[in-house]
Design a protein around this motif. Structure first.
Motif, PDB file in Angstrom:
ATOM      1  N   THR A   1       0.898  -1.390  -0.227  1.00  0.00           N
ATOM      2  CA  THR A   1      -0.040  -0.122   0.038  1.00  0.00           C
ATOM      3  C   THR A   1       0.781   1.312  -0.026  1.00  0.00           C
ATOM      4  O   THR A   1       0.606   2.377  -0.794  1.00  0.00           O
TER       5      THR A   1
ATOM      6  N   TYR B   1       2.058   1.852  -3.443  1.00  0.00           N
ATOM      7  CA  TYR B   1       0.862   2.204  -4.206  1.00  0.00           C
ATOM      8  C   TYR B   1       0.512   3.895  -4.208  1.00  0.00           C
ATOM      9  O   TYR B   1       0.603   4.711  -5.140  1.00  0.00           O
TER      10      TYR B   1
ATOM     11  N   TYR C   1       0.844   6.703  -6.805  1.00  0.00           N
ATOM     12  CA  TYR C   1      -0.299   7.719  -6.927  1.00  0.00           C
ATOM     13  C   TYR C   1       0.257   8.979  -6.997  1.00  0.00           C
ATOM     14  O   TYR C   1      -0.153   9.760  -7.581  1.00  0.00           O
TER      15      TYR C   1
ATOM     16  N   PHE D   1       3.778   1.398  -8.814  1.00  0.00           N
ATOM     17  CA  PHE D   1       2.450   0.479  -8.977  1.00  0.00           C
ATOM     18  C   PHE D   1       2.929  -1.015  -9.038  1.00  0.00           C
ATOM     19  O   PHE D   1       2.436  -1.890  -8.466  1.00  0.00           O
TER      20      PHE D   1
ATOM     21  N   ALA E   1       4.504  -2.464  -6.079  1.00  0.00           N
ATOM     22  CA  ALA E   1       3.459  -2.747  -5.162  1.00  0.00           C
ATOM     23  C   ALA E   1       2.585  -4.279  -5.322  1.00  0.00           C
ATOM     24  O   ALA E   1       2.485  -5.000  -4.625  1.00  0.00           O
ATOM     25  N   GLU E   2       2.621  -4.361  -6.713  1.00  0.00           N
ATOM     26  CA  GLU E   2       1.717  -5.583  -7.174  1.00  0.00           C
ATOM     27  C   GLU E   2       2.745  -6.930  -7.019  1.00  0.00           C
ATOM     28  O   GLU E   2       2.137  -7.978  -6.640  1.00  0.00           O
TER      29      GLU E   2
ATOM     30  N   ASN F   1      -4.985  -0.282  -7.105  1.00  0.00           N
ATOM     31  CA  ASN F   1      -3.460  -0.599  -7.666  1.00  0.00           C
ATOM     32  C   ASN F   1      -3.688  -1.023  -9.097  1.00  0.00           C
ATOM     33  O   ASN F   1      -2.983  -0.602  -9.973  1.00  0.00           O
TER      34      ASN F   1
END
Length: 252
Positions: A148, A151, A155, A190, A193-194, A204
């Motif tokens: 998170t 992410y 962002y 991103f 994070a994934e 996400n």
């Protein structure tokens, strides 16, 4: 240390109507708050934790900030939202004063600063952009495996890369060197994070798809937008991601 139907009484007050629980430690309170969070019972979490804020514990306070944030999102008017976001930020700031090495505190500081100053206008929000980024980066440093946090950093990068020309002018007035980033940098965060937490967050997935679209990579964009559409619909954010992904997919 058992819970009787999920409430809290005694020294900590009652947080759910007609429901009582026995809690004998900070750890119990945190466990119960996390259990309720998994059930999306944000009002119960708020009542539980606001009764316990006097314990001056950073783990309780950042969770209280999170619960207050959820209350703000569900509030009926912008005036209510503004008050609740400010209250949430106050809890996060108090948690930070207790423990500046708690990654979750920095994560919620970044989220709440952006929301609070967003209500003060574009210039105020831009004035906090480096502060927001600082807390995001600190969260990533303190816990590099938290998807998170990455992410959120992605962002921030996406938003800065996508900032309209008139906001860039405002940023140039506020800062000698305005914030800058790129869609490539956002995508990197991103995807990281994934990689850390596969399929952990519908937004996400949506943002990966949206960023790929901005970079002109339509096939990759379609893949992730479809994944956002097919994501289990458990929360309001999941539904929003699905609707946004469906709309974006129409243009591909």
């Amino acid at each position: 240390m058992g819970y009787l139907a999920g409430g809290l009484a005694g020294a900590y007050g009652v947080y759910s109507q007609n429901v009582i629980a026995e809690v004998s430690s900070v750890e119990d309170i945190i466990v119960e708050a996390d259990r309720l969070y998994g059930l999306n019972k944000f009002e119960d979490i708020y009542s539980l934790l606001v009764s316990s804020k006097g314990l001056k514990n950073d783990e309780i306070l950042w969770r209280l900030a999170r619960a207050t944030y959820e209350k703000a999102k569900a509030a009926a008017t912008d005036a209510e939202k503004k008050v609740l976001y400010r209250e949430a930020l106050d809890y996060a700031e108090e948690a930070l004063s207790i423990n500046e090495n708690n990654f979750a505190v920095h994560k919620w500081m970044s989220i709440l600063i952006d929301y609070v100053y967003g209500y003060e206008g574009t210039k105020a929000r831009i004035s906090q952009s480096f502060n927001v980024k600082h807390h995001m980066e600190r969260a990533c440093q303190l816990n590099p495996t938290d998807g998170t946090s990455w992410y959120l950093l992605g962002y921030w990068c996406f938003t800065v890369a996508n900032i309209p020309w008139y906001q860039r002018k405002i940023a140039a007035v506020v800062f000698a060197t305005p914030p800058s980033s790129s869609f490539e940098e956002a995508l990197g965060h991103f995807l990281h994070a994934e990689e850390l937490s596969p399929n952990f967050y519908s937004k996400n997935l949506f943002m990966i798809g949206k960023t790929y679209k901005m970079l002109g990579k339509k096939e990759e964009a379609k893949d992730y937008l479809e994944r956002a559409i097919n994501y289990p619909q458990k929360t309001r954010e999941d539904r929003e991601s699905r609707e946004d992904a469906m709309e974006l997919l129409k243009g591909l």
